[in-house]
Write an enzyme that holds these catalytic residues in place. Structure first.
Site, PDB file in Angstrom:
ATOM      1  N   TRP A 360       0.766  -1.250  -0.024  1.00  0.00           N
ATOM      2  CA  TRP A 360      -0.078   0.021   0.054  1.00  0.00           C
ATOM      3  C   TRP A 360       0.917   1.388  -0.167  1.00  0.00           C
ATOM      4  O   TRP A 360       0.350   2.408  -0.350  1.00  0.00           O
ATOM      5  CB  TRP A 360      -0.883   0.150   1.138  1.00  0.00           C
ATOM      6  CG  TRP A 360      -0.163   0.358   2.568  1.00  0.00           C
ATOM      7  CD1 TRP A 360       0.514  -0.571   2.996  1.00  0.00           C
ATOM      8  CD2 TRP A 360      -0.472   1.594   3.677  1.00  0.00           C
ATOM      9  NE1 TRP A 360       0.908  -0.028   4.393  1.00  0.00           N
ATOM     10  CE2 TRP A 360       0.269   1.240   4.515  1.00  0.00           C
ATOM     11  CE3 TRP A 360      -1.252   2.515   3.356  1.00  0.00           C
ATOM     12  CZ2 TRP A 360       0.532   2.201   5.385  1.00  0.00           C
ATOM     13  CZ3 TRP A 360      -1.042   3.484   4.299  1.00  0.00           C
ATOM     14  CH2 TRP A 360      -0.160   3.373   5.551  1.00  0.00           C
ATOM     15  N   ASP A 361       2.183   1.117   0.485  1.00  0.00           N
ATOM     16  CA  ASP A 361       2.981   2.160   0.155  1.00  0.00           C
ATOM     17  C   ASP A 361       2.985   3.174  -1.080  1.00  0.00           C
ATOM     18  O   ASP A 361       3.018   4.223  -1.219  1.00  0.00           O
ATOM     19  CB  ASP A 361       4.426   1.846   0.234  1.00  0.00           C
ATOM     20  CG  ASP A 361       4.787   0.681   1.561  1.00  0.00           C
ATOM     21  OD1 ASP A 361       3.845   0.393   2.098  1.00  0.00           O
ATOM     22  OD2 ASP A 361       6.073   0.602   1.737  1.00  0.00           O
ATOM     23  N   GLU A 489       1.925  -1.312  13.348  1.00  0.00           N
ATOM     24  CA  GLU A 489       1.776  -2.871  13.365  1.00  0.00           C
ATOM     25  C   GLU A 489       2.429  -3.441  14.418  1.00  0.00           C
ATOM     26  O   GLU A 489       2.588  -4.489  14.664  1.00  0.00           O
ATOM     27  CB  GLU A 489       2.842  -3.310  12.206  1.00  0.00           C
ATOM     28  CG  GLU A 489       2.198  -3.027  10.626  1.00  0.00           C
ATOM     29  CD  GLU A 489       3.171  -3.319   9.414  1.00  0.00           C
ATOM     30  OE1 GLU A 489       2.535  -3.643   8.303  1.00  0.00           O
ATOM     31  OE2 GLU A 489       4.170  -3.261   9.731  1.00  0.00           O
ATOM     32  N   GLN A 595       4.586   3.566  13.357  1.00  0.00           N
ATOM     33  CA  GLN A 595       4.701   4.449  12.457  1.00  0.00           C
ATOM     34  C   GLN A 595       3.367   5.477  12.514  1.00  0.00           C
ATOM     35  O   GLN A 595       2.561   4.870  13.333  1.00  0.00           O
ATOM     36  CB  GLN A 595       4.775   3.998  11.211  1.00  0.00           C
ATOM     37  CG  GLN A 595       3.410   3.000  10.890  1.00  0.00           C
ATOM     38  CD  GLN A 595       3.652   2.469   9.249  1.00  0.00           C
ATOM     39  OE1 GLN A 595       4.474   1.164   9.457  1.00  0.00           O
ATOM     40  NE2 GLN A 595       3.061   2.677   8.306  1.00  0.00           N
TER      41      GLN A 595
END
Length: 762
Positions: A360-361, A489, A595
């Protein structure tokens, strides 16, 4: 942060030292590619020390058997891998019978440099062989003019004594993946040998697999052009899995020999196996008409055009300048939109970690940058890539027993191929990034042809997934989404991740908005009933979002505030990064954030939140963020700049700009973090320059970091080309081409006219 391996230079990544202890890191940083193929910064000659040999071909992959402890329904059948392809770089060398191996011989004057202006790699050293000294000069690049062509030049010059020189340029099929679940070799030999005119070829095919994915056939062919004033001989050497040519010459002092190894590479993605050898031969016949210097001059022209559009110039901070250019170079060497079947792998051509597949980056981080620095066709190709894989997304949802489409976390062909349950089953927020990229492209370019045709099919399919994935809580009288992993995550299987819930609602809203614009024919084709639309609206109106009124923040997920909340500053440096020192259980129970999570949502849906909301959430979450994802620093930098935390914004920019060059997370030895490299551009343009677009209107909120003199960049926007130069007291905006442009700068509305400068006060 480790010690810097390379000198600071605005256009070159160079060193005069072979980093034996950090050889893999040095190889990652000196990787090169051209969007079609690429390789790590391995040596041409043999090297017996620690090394990670890797050559990769875009779109060529293998379905490695999944390895999990306990099989669950819905698990992917395989873990897709970017595979180490037949090695066409190697040129073993001997001098007076001694193997040239920098792990064993004495040498001096070592130099290694990556030219960021054109993506070429240079290396040189003086090897010592008793009384004989030989200077070796290696140069190579992957052509952007003929993408199937690689050029490798080796020059040997005798400085003292006499050298019985033997070079063995080869193509070697005996390669393995470091990232392989069962340590199997993924290739089988089809054919190899010497062709006419001293051409040598190797054809290999990926081994059969039980999953029904395509097998790939690859043909690599080389020709070796020799320039020398000495006598030399040539002979073929064919072994079980390799072809080589033995080139022997005797050189005395001041004599030299130059080998230009030209290699053509084609795959069955583009050329049927029966035609591959004819294709590679034709490429080489055309290539031999030009010298290395002539090929490089053409390469220079391609890159000059790219840099003219995309360069970010920083005055006053050479390290920052080098960082942004290195990242842009590596991005463009990985992907420049030539092939809609391709995407941007997280390691590009620099390694095998993460399987090398699409994440998805791309939609979250690459699309926003490419919209501004490439032609609109380039980001549109990325949207087309996802549209073409919509059948796979339907399959993925069905595997989970759900309606609609679930785009994969990791893929090569649209089918999910990641084998960690907390990712495959639960990190479903990736669906929203696919939809947001459609919005981003449409609003930025003004082109609605995609969203009203292919795009709306994607949006409807994703909306149907969200409508089935939510559940209604009778107790709370709210819709909820349980059992997910958000962008952070370091928390798995949580309930009501704020980001996931927010983005699901946003997708439903956006889909309903676009449905009102499509043609009647398209509406009939989509067959979204009124009842279905009403259900989507009900979810929008009654979604649950965890918040804390006392703190004034959006809560990352249910239960997060019950953790032992403490800042990262309480951690010992010996514990960092925690993902390399702590058990996974300890990480999951901790408050530490990998993140941007809540802040990722604030970044995406920026116009929906007040400055005060942004500041409160940033001040709460950033101190608990360890930034151990390469995707983390840039989002935090952008928001820090927006809320006036300029020092923090600059510090986080430095982290994202030099993440790999300075190996911040101690994990660059297995490859660069390609898909996060756009983060340095985003941090400058969206962060320091405050660029936003909303409802077709462009705006800036400008500031210049204190330790910079100024910075400047160009963007295209709706058919215009705009130059922006930002200083401390004022800034200059120039419309280089296109129609007049009305925009907002530092809160004031201005109109730019072609070739007219506008100076604004910061």
């Amino acid at each position: 942060m480790t010690k810097r391996l390379f000198d600071i230079d605005p256009w070159v990544v160079r060193t005069s030292k072979l980093a034996v202890a950090d050889k893999r890191l040095q190889e990652s940083i000196t990787s090169i590619g051209n969007g079609y193929m690429g390789m790590r910064g391995n040596f041409e000659e043999d090297y017996s020390g620690d090394t990670h040999q890797g050559t990769y071909l875009a779109g060529v992959w293998f379905p490695d058997k999944t390895r999990v402890g306990w099989w669950k329904n819905g698990y992917p059948n395989y873990f897709g891998k970017a595979i180490n392809s037949p090695d066409f770089l190697s040129i073993p060398i001997t001098v007076n019978g001694e193997n040239v191996d920098l792990a064993k011989i004495n040498y001096s004057d070592f130099n290694l440099s990556l030219n960021m202006k054109n993506g070429s790699l240079h290396r040189s050293f003086i090897g010592e062989f008793n009384t004989t000294k030989v200077k070796f000069e290696f140069d190579r690049f992957m052509s952007n003019v003929t993408q199937q062509l690689g050029l490798i030049s080796v020059k040997a010059t005798v400085l003292t004594g006499k050298a019985e020189l033997i070079l063995r340029p080869m193509i070697n099929g005996a390669v393995h993946n470091e990232d392989a679940n069962y340590d199997e070799m993924f290739w089988e030999l089809k054919d190899h040998g010497e062709q006419s005119d001293q051409h040598y070829s190797l054809t290999m095919e990926t081994k059969a697999n039980p999953f029904g994915t395509p097998r790939f056939t690859v043909t690599e062919e080389m020709q070796n052009l020799i320039t020398t004033d000495a006598d030399y001989t040539r002979a073929s050497e064919i072994s079980e899995l390799a072809v080589a040519e033995k080139i022997s010459a005797t050189l005395t002092a001041n004599q030299s020999l130059t080998l230009l190894k030209q290699v053509a590479v084609v795959t069955s993605r583009d050329v049927p196996e029966a035609q591959q050898l004819a294709q590679t031969t034709a490429i080489l016949q055309a290539a031999q008409q030009k010298t290395y210097a002539e090929h490089l001059a053409e390469q220079d022209q391609v890159w000059a055009e790219r840099w003219e559009q995309s360069d970010v110039q920083i005055d006053g901070d050479p390290a920052a300048q080098q960082g942004i250019r290195f990242n842009i170079l590596q991005l463009f060497m990985t992907y420049y939109g030539e092939d809609s079947r391709l995407n941007v792998g997280p390691k590009g051509f620099t390694g095998e970690k993460y399987g090398g597949a699409t994440y998805w980056d791309t939609e979250a981080y690459i699309v926003p940058m490419y919209l501004a620095v490439t032609k609109p066709i380039v980001p549109r190709q990325l949207l087309e890539y996802r549209y073409n894989q919509l059948p796979g997304a339907f399959h993925n949802a069905q595997q989970q027993g759900l309606n609609g489409a679930l785009y994969p976390m990791v893929t090569f062909d649209g089918i999910e191929c990641h084998n960690e349950w907390e990712i495959t089953f639960e990190e479903i927020h990736r669906n929203a990034a696919i939809a947001h990229a459609i919005y981003d492209y449409t609003d930025y370019t003004g082109d609605e042809t995609y969203v009203l045709n292919q795009g709306i099919e994607v949006l409807v399919a994703i909306s149907r997934f969200w409508a089935d994935r939510v559940h209604y809580s009778q107790r709370a009288q709210k819709y909820m989404i349980h059992g997910v992993t958000g962008p952070n995550e370091y928390e798995n299987n949580v309930n009501n991740n704020w980001y996931t819930n927010q983005m699901a609602v946003w997708v439903l809203k956006y889909t309903l908005e676009i449905l009102n614009k499509v043609s009647s024919e398209k509406a009939t084709e989509l067959a979204v009933s009124q009842n279905e639309q009403s259900k989507w609206q009900d979810i929008i109106d009654h979604m649950y979002f965890p918040e804390d009124q006392e703190l004034g923040i959006f809560v990352q997920n249910d239960g997060y505030l019950d953790k032992d909340l403490r800042p990262v500053s309480t951690l010992s440096p010996d514990e960092r990064p925690i993902n390399q020192h702590w058990s996974w259980d300890k990480i999951l129970r901790s408050p530490f954030i990998k993140q941007a999570d809540v802040l990722q949502g604030i970044y995406f849906l920026n116009d929906q939140f007040t400055l005060e909301e942004k500041k409160r959430n940033f001040d709460f979450y950033e101190p608990m963020t360890v930034h151990e994802s390469s995707l983390s620093a840039c989002i935090h930098s952008i928001i820090a700049a927006e809320i006036g935390e300029e020092d923090k914004a600059v510090n986080l920019y430095e982290r994202t700009a030099r993440l790999d060059l300075d190996n911040y997370n101690n994990d660059t030895d297995d490859g660069l973090h390609i898909t996060s490299m756009s983060g340095s551009w985003l941090a400058i343009v969206q962060g320091f320059a405050g660029m936003r677009h909303h409802e077709g209107k462009l705006s800036f909120k400008l500031f210049c970091p204190q330790n910079w003199t100024n910075y400047q960049f160009k963007i295209n926007f709706r058919g215009r080309l705009l130059a922006v130069k930002v200083g401390h007291e004022n800034s200059k905006l120039t419309l280089l081409s296109g129609d007049n442009l009305e925009l907002e700068v530092n809160g004031q509305s201005i109109v730019l006219k072609t070739d007219e400068d506008k100076v604004v006060t910061n």
